[in-house]
Each structure stands twice: as structure tokens, then as C-alpha cells.
Motif scaffolding. Structure first.
Motif, PDB file in Angstrom:
ATOM      1  N   UNK A 264     -35.435 -23.599 -33.875  1.00  9.47           N
ATOM      2  CA  UNK A 264     -35.252 -25.036 -33.658  1.00  9.47           C
ATOM      3  C   UNK A 264     -34.008 -25.567 -34.351  1.00  9.47           C
ATOM      4  N   UNK A 265     -33.685 -24.997 -35.504  1.00 10.05           N
ATOM      5  CA  UNK A 265     -32.573 -25.520 -36.300  1.00 10.05           C
ATOM      6  C   UNK A 265     -31.268 -24.753 -36.126  1.00 10.05           C
ATOM      7  N   UNK A 266     -31.329 -23.545 -35.561  1.00  9.29           N
ATOM      8  CA  UNK A 266     -30.107 -22.765 -35.400  1.00  9.29           C
ATOM      9  C   UNK A 266     -29.800 -22.403 -33.952  1.00  9.29           C
ATOM     10  N   UNK A 267     -30.738 -22.560 -33.068  1.00 12.76           N
ATOM     11  CA  UNK A 267     -30.521 -22.167 -31.686  1.00 12.76           C
ATOM     12  C   UNK A 267     -31.325 -20.937 -31.333  1.00 12.76           C
ATOM     13  N   UNK A 268     -31.454 -20.654 -30.040  1.00 14.02           N
ATOM     14  CA  UNK A 268     -32.366 -19.593 -29.592  1.00 14.02           C
ATOM     15  C   UNK A 268     -31.882 -18.198 -29.942  1.00 14.02           C
ATOM     16  N   UNK A 269     -30.655 -18.027 -30.345  1.00 17.98           N
ATOM     17  CA  UNK A 269     -30.176 -16.706 -30.761  1.00 17.98           C
ATOM     18  C   UNK A 269     -30.693 -16.289 -32.114  1.00 17.98           C
ATOM     19  N   UNK A 270     -31.364 -17.193 -32.785  1.00 18.85           N
ATOM     20  CA  UNK A 270     -31.878 -16.918 -34.127  1.00 18.85           C
ATOM     21  C   UNK A 270     -33.395 -17.079 -34.143  1.00 18.85           C
ATOM     22  N   UNK A 271     -34.101 -16.331 -35.021  1.00 17.93           N
ATOM     23  CA  UNK A 271     -33.569 -15.295 -35.890  1.00 17.93           C
ATOM     24  C   UNK A 271     -33.422 -13.959 -35.177  1.00 17.93           C
ATOM     25  N   UNK A 272     -32.596 -13.110 -35.720  1.00 16.13           N
ATOM     26  CA  UNK A 272     -32.414 -11.761 -35.174  1.00 16.13           C
ATOM     27  C   UNK A 272     -33.566 -10.872 -35.633  1.00 16.13           C
ATOM     28  N   UNK A 273     -33.981 -11.053 -36.875  1.00 12.24           N
ATOM     29  CA  UNK A 273     -35.136 -10.337 -37.429  1.00 12.24           C
ATOM     30  C   UNK A 273     -36.309 -11.301 -37.476  1.00 12.24           C
ATOM     31  N   UNK A 274     -37.504 -10.836 -37.104  1.00  8.46           N
ATOM     32  CA  UNK A 274     -38.615 -11.770 -37.103  1.00  8.46           C
ATOM     33  C   UNK A 274     -39.234 -11.940 -38.490  1.00  8.46           C
ATOM     34  N   UNK A 275     -40.187 -12.852 -38.589  1.00  3.25           N
ATOM     35  CA  UNK A 275     -40.709 -13.321 -39.875  1.00  3.25           C
ATOM     36  C   UNK A 275     -41.138 -12.207 -40.826  1.00  3.25           C
ATOM     37  N   UNK A 276     -41.948 -11.267 -40.351  1.00  2.00           N
ATOM     38  CA  UNK A 276     -42.442 -10.216 -41.245  1.00  2.00           C
ATOM     39  C   UNK A 276     -41.324  -9.280 -41.684  1.00  2.00           C
ATOM     40  N   UNK A 277     -40.389  -9.001 -40.818  1.00  2.00           N
ATOM     41  CA  UNK A 277     -39.252  -8.159 -41.186  1.00  2.00           C
ATOM     42  C   UNK A 277     -38.433  -8.831 -42.286  1.00  2.00           C
ATOM     43  N   UNK A 278     -38.182 -10.125 -42.106  1.00  2.00           N
ATOM     44  CA  UNK A 278     -37.393 -10.863 -43.091  1.00  2.00           C
ATOM     45  C   UNK A 278     -38.130 -10.987 -44.425  1.00  2.00           C
ATOM     46  N   UNK A 279     -39.445 -11.164 -44.345  1.00  2.00           N
ATOM     47  CA  UNK A 279     -40.248 -11.287 -45.564  1.00  2.00           C
ATOM     48  C   UNK A 279     -40.211 -10.011 -46.396  1.00  2.00           C
ATOM     49  N   UNK A 280     -40.304  -8.862 -45.732  1.00  2.00           N
ATOM     50  CA  UNK A 280     -40.261  -7.584 -46.448  1.00  2.00           C
ATOM     51  C   UNK A 280     -38.895  -7.347 -47.085  1.00  2.00           C
ATOM     52  N   UNK A 281     -37.827  -7.722 -46.390  1.00  2.00           N
ATOM     53  CA  UNK A 281     -36.481  -7.558 -46.943  1.00  2.00           C
ATOM     54  C   UNK A 281     -36.323  -8.373 -48.222  1.00  2.00           C
ATOM     55  N   UNK A 282     -36.852  -9.591 -48.221  1.00  2.00           N
ATOM     56  CA  UNK A 282     -36.765 -10.445 -49.406  1.00  2.00           C
ATOM     57  C   UNK A 282     -37.656  -9.912 -50.526  1.00  2.00           C
ATOM     58  N   UNK A 283     -38.868  -9.471 -50.194  1.00  2.00           N
ATOM     59  CA  UNK A 283     -39.785  -8.928 -51.196  1.00  2.00           C
ATOM     60  C   UNK A 283     -39.222  -7.691 -51.893  1.00  2.00           C
ATOM     61  N   UNK A 284     -38.396  -6.944 -51.188  1.00  2.00           N
ATOM     62  CA  UNK A 284     -37.827  -5.720 -51.754  1.00  2.00           C
ATOM     63  C   UNK A 284     -36.749  -6.012 -52.794  1.00  2.00           C
ATOM     64  N   UNK A 285     -36.260  -7.236 -52.821  1.00  2.00           N
ATOM     65  CA  UNK A 285     -35.195  -7.600 -53.753  1.00  2.00           C
ATOM     66  C   UNK A 285     -35.748  -7.689 -55.179  1.00  2.00           C
ATOM     67  N   UNK A 286     -35.058  -7.101 -56.114  1.00  2.00           N
ATOM     68  CA  UNK A 286     -35.533  -7.030 -57.490  1.00  2.00           C
ATOM     69  C   UNK A 286     -35.602  -8.394 -58.186  1.00  2.00           C
ATOM     70  N   UNK A 287     -34.912  -9.390 -57.660  1.00  2.00           N
ATOM     71  CA  UNK A 287     -34.895 -10.705 -58.305  1.00  2.00           C
ATOM     72  C   UNK A 287     -36.021 -11.614 -57.816  1.00  2.00           C
ATOM     73  N   UNK A 288     -36.772 -11.164 -56.830  1.00  2.00           N
ATOM     74  CA  UNK A 288     -37.816 -11.982 -56.202  1.00  2.00           C
ATOM     75  C   UNK A 288     -39.192 -11.595 -56.746  1.00  2.00           C
ATOM     76  N   UNK A 289     -39.970 -12.597 -57.129  1.00  2.00           N
ATOM     77  CA  UNK A 289     -41.314 -12.349 -57.635  1.00  2.00           C
ATOM     78  C   UNK A 289     -42.392 -12.533 -56.570  1.00  2.00           C
ATOM     79  N   UNK A 290     -42.198 -13.484 -55.681  1.00  2.00           N
ATOM     80  CA  UNK A 290     -43.199 -13.761 -54.655  1.00  2.00           C
ATOM     81  C   UNK A 290     -42.545 -14.500 -53.488  1.00  2.00           C
ATOM     82  N   UNK A 291     -43.148 -14.369 -52.301  1.00  2.00           N
ATOM     83  CA  UNK A 291     -42.635 -15.092 -51.130  1.00  2.00           C
ATOM     84  C   UNK A 291     -43.756 -15.873 -50.473  1.00  2.00           C
ATOM     85  N   UNK A 292     -43.376 -16.951 -49.791  1.00  2.00           N
ATOM     86  CA  UNK A 292     -44.295 -17.684 -48.923  1.00  2.00           C
ATOM     87  C   UNK A 292     -43.900 -17.314 -47.502  1.00  2.00           C
ATOM     88  N   UNK A 293     -44.767 -16.598 -46.812  1.00  2.00           N
ATOM     89  CA  UNK A 293     -44.479 -16.133 -45.461  1.00  2.00           C
ATOM     90  C   UNK A 293     -44.767 -17.251 -44.465  1.00  2.00           C
TER      91      UNK A 293
END
Length: 435
Positions: free
Chosen positions: A307-336
């Protein structure tokens, strides 16, 4: 997991350790008899209070164990949760994970040009929570010379790779030497995503684009469309590239730290799409984490981003993006599936002390949004804009691929052959888990 043992400096203490029950019995007998003057009259014997503390040497002289050091390499171009899960499995096979990042020149020679620079790929790899050490400009092939360097200089015990074949241009196995000397271990490949797959998703939107600029503009400005059930099974944003990702709760648990903030912790909150997780994301998350004790990251839904970037986004869907962020050493928790607006109720629920946002962000400039998503934290005086360390966005990364469409299409076509063969011959491989 096991550990390699160092040899003790004294064969005597080795014997004592190996036959400690026998030795202990002899010492106890001698000590008891020593208390009786009728047996050892006139002969000096060590008293228990003096002698017993020295038996603690038995514990100190046990053969020391050193940590198992494992090595895994890769291009790590367009970092995704598959890379992260591979390194998570590799770490489970040892105590210290050393990661080799293949040089730009080696990638060009063996696969074609990388999308991300060496510097960007290093930031991504160093930002993963399972990585302990990094070797930059590693070779694509494990040669005898490099293998000696790994074993002697970096003290590597095992070389790790996935169950998918890694072939050199001449068709030979890149890990043949490591397998030959018995220092190779295999992990399960994480299915559902690859750098080739991500490139394919981006290129699928560009079929009708007349130029790279118009292609990018189309991705940014085209209005969202409602997808039917068949379209929804394709890429998250409606493209023709099929996604094979099968999210499970176990995978989220494997990536999660499993700990909440302490009662007096300063909780910092940052939200976003975090699409095509890149070096800019790592750096802003690192900067945000330094402002508190616990970093909570909100990941927006696919629909919100579209809705905010156009239909070409996102390239990676929600769960894929959530796992990428969770894998980052600086992140403690995510809201999916975090809400677009940061409300007062949300701030209270998660005990958020500070809400931050990077200065480099992208939205559809043609879409008018009169609602400030950060109005609540601003009114509470707990909002802060963070200067983004890197001027990288999802669109700027996608534009690199679009600008070199012909090269990447050729590379993907070649990779598609090996991918098809892998799936046709695939057999079950147990996934390595540190639990």
C-alpha cells in the motif's frame, strides 16, 4: 558435540587421571594407616589437613579441551534466511564458526557478477548472530594451499557445506579435497529461497520495462492489485517467480533469542519493511541497539508495504523478512506483522522507552498519507530520528540487477538447470540443530 583434547605435559598425571579410583584408594589407605603409630611408628607421613588440598591438583591436571572450530564459506550475495540457517547449522557442529566470504573476482569467474560489493557482504555476514570470525576474500574452491591455511593458521577442524552440489566451472566438486582428508561435514540446505531466486523475483517485474529507470519507477508507483488464489501462490508481491518457502514455528524458535527484556530494561523500537535485507539494515539496527538494552523490531505486513510502496513490494514476504531480521545479532525480538502506526497502547504493552527511525527510508511519493505513524511517540517525547549510516535501499539494490538484466538472466538460466536437477534427485537430509 565433541572436543579435541590436548595431551597432558606429564604422563604421571595422565596415569593418575586414567586410574583415579585405584590411586584414590591407595592414598586413602595410606592416610588412614598413617594415623596409627603402631604401623608407622617413627616414620613421617603427611597428615590429612596438609595432604588433602593437593589432591585438588587431580582436577586441575585433567586434560584440557579446546573448542571445535568449523569453517563455512559462501558468496552471501543478497543475504537471506537460507544463508542464516546454513550458518546456524554450521555453528551447531562446533564451538567457533569461522566464515569465509568469497571475493568479487572469484564470484565473477565462477558464477557471474555479484549484486553486492565485498564490503556490503562482509557487513551482512558479521551481523549474523552465529558468526564468530570472518575471512574476507576467500577462494571459491577449497584448494590444497587454502586448506592448509585453514588447518594450520585458523586451526579449523571441519569444513562445512550444504547437501546441494557446489561445482567448479569444469564440473568438479569444490570440496573434493576436504572430503578426501576426512575433514568435511554436511548440513541440510534450506529450501525455498536462494540468491538466484531473489534475482528472479526482481527480474519477473521487469519483463515489460523499456529501461532500468522505468522498471524501477513501475515497481515504486504502480498501485496495489487484489490477487486471486493462484496469483497469491506466486511471489509475495504478485510476480511470476514462485516462492517455495514453507514457514514453521520451529524455524522461528531456532532463530529467536528466546529471552524478553528485564524489568528495568530500556526497550528501543524500530519498524520497517526490511525487504532484501542489506548492509544498511544491519548498520541502522546496530545503531538503534546501542541506544538501549533491548531492541524490538516491527516488521510490516506484505499488504501494508504494498500500500505504501506500490505493488512491486515487498520482494520477500513477511516470514522471510522476519527471519532475516531475527538472525541479526543486534536484534532481540521482532513483531511479525507490526501495525503501521505506533500507538500509545502498543508503547505501553511492550514497555517501549524509545521509538527510532532511520533517515534513509523509501515510500511511494505519489501516495499521499496524511497520518503520521509516529505521532504518538512524538507527543510522548520518546521519538528519535537516527542518521542512517549507509545510503542503501531495497530499490537501489534492485536497480543494480535491473541495470544488468542480460547478465543476470543468463546467470539465472544456467543456475535453473542445476536447481532442477537438485530437486529431482533430492533425498531427505536431517537438519543439524544445536538443541
Amino acid at each position: 558435540m565433541g572436543s579435541f583434547e590436548f595431551e597432558s605435559n606429564s604422563w604421571i598425571w595422565d596415569g593418575v587421571y586414567s586410574y583415579q579410583h585405584l590411586f584414590g584408594g591407595i592414598m586413602l589407605t595410606v592416610a588412614v594407616l598413617g594415623l596409627s603409630t603402631s604401623y608407622f611408628s617413627g616414620i613421617w607421613m603427611p597428615g590429612l589437613p596438609w595432604f588433602w588440598p593437593d589432591l585438588g591438583v587431580l582436577q586441575k591436571k585433567r586434560r584440557r579441551k579446546r573448542p571445535i572450530r568449523v569453517y563455512m564459506d559462501g558468496c552471501f550475495d543478497l543475504m537471506h534466511y537460507g544463508h542464516a540457517n546454513a550458518l546456524r547449522q554450521a555453528k551447531a557442529l562446533g564451538d567457533v564458526l569461522v566464515v569465509g566470504v568469497v571475493s568479487d573476482e572469484e564470484i565473477i569467474s565462477n558464477k557471474g557478477p555479484p549484486v553486492l560489493s565485498m564490503e556490503e557482504r562482509l557487513v551482512l555476514v558479521k551481523g549474523l548472530k552465529w558468526v564468530d570470525e570472518v575471512i574476507a576474500n576467500a577462494p571459491y574452491e577449497i584448494t590444497e594451499q587454502f586448506m592448509d591455511t585453514l588447518f594450520n593458521e585458523h586451526k579449523i577442524d571441519y569444513i562445512i557445506h550444504g547437501d546441494d552440489p557446489c561445482l567448479l566451472p569444469d564440473g568438479t566438486d569444490a570440496y573434493a579435497l576436504a572430503k578426501k582428508v576426512g575433514r568435511y561435514k554436511q548440513i541440510k540446505r534450506t529450501e525455498g529461497v536462494s540468491s538466484t531466486d531473489i534475482v528472479g523475483r526482481i527480474l519477473s517485474f521487469m519483463k515489460d520495462a523499456e529501461s532500468s529507470d522505468s522498471g524501477v519507477n513501475k515497481m515504486l508507483t504502480e498501485q496495489p492489485q487484489h490477487l486471486d488464489s493462484k496469483q497469491a501462490e506466486k511471489s509475495p508481491s504478485g510476480g511470476s517467480q514462485t516462492s517455495h518457502f514453507l514457514p514453521t514455528s520451529r524455524r522461528i524458535v531456532q532463530f529467536s533469542n528466546g529471552k524478553g527484556p528485564g524489568p528495568n530494561a530500556r526497550v528501543v523500537y524500530i519498524d520497517g519493511a526490511f525487504d532484501l535485507f542489506h548492509a544498511g539494515h544491519v548498520e541502522i539496527l546496530k545503531k538503534a541497539r546501542q541506544l538501549g538494552d533491548f531492541l524490538l523490531v516491527g516488521i510490516h505486513t506484505d499488504q501494508t508495504i504494498s500500500e505504501h510502496r506500490g505493488c512491486g513490494h515487498p520482494i520477500m514476504h513477511l516470514h522471510e523478512r522476519s527471519l532475516s531480521v531475527l538472525a541479526c545479532r543486534y536484534v532481540d525480538e521482532v513483531i511479525i506483522g507490526a501495525p503501521w502506526q505506533v500507538s500509545k497502547d502498543m508503547i505501553t504493552t511492550f514497555n517501549i522507552s524509545l521509538v527510532v527511525r532511520g533517515t534513509v527510508a523509501e515510500n511511494n511519493t505519489l501516495l499521499k498519507d496524511d497520518i503520521d505513524p509516529y505521532a504518538a511517540p512524538k507527543s510522548m517525547g520518546i521519538f528519535q530520528a537516527l542518521e542512517s549510516p549507509k545510503n542503501i535501499t531495497t530499490t537501489s539494490v534492485a536497480q543494480r540487477i535491473i541495470a544488468n538484466q542480460a547478465i543476470y538472466k543468463k546467470r539465472n538460466a544456467k543456475k535453473a538447470v542445476s536447481e532442477k536437477k537438485y530437486y529431482e534427485e533430492k533425498k531427505f537430509v536431517h537438519e543439524t540443530d544445536g538443541s
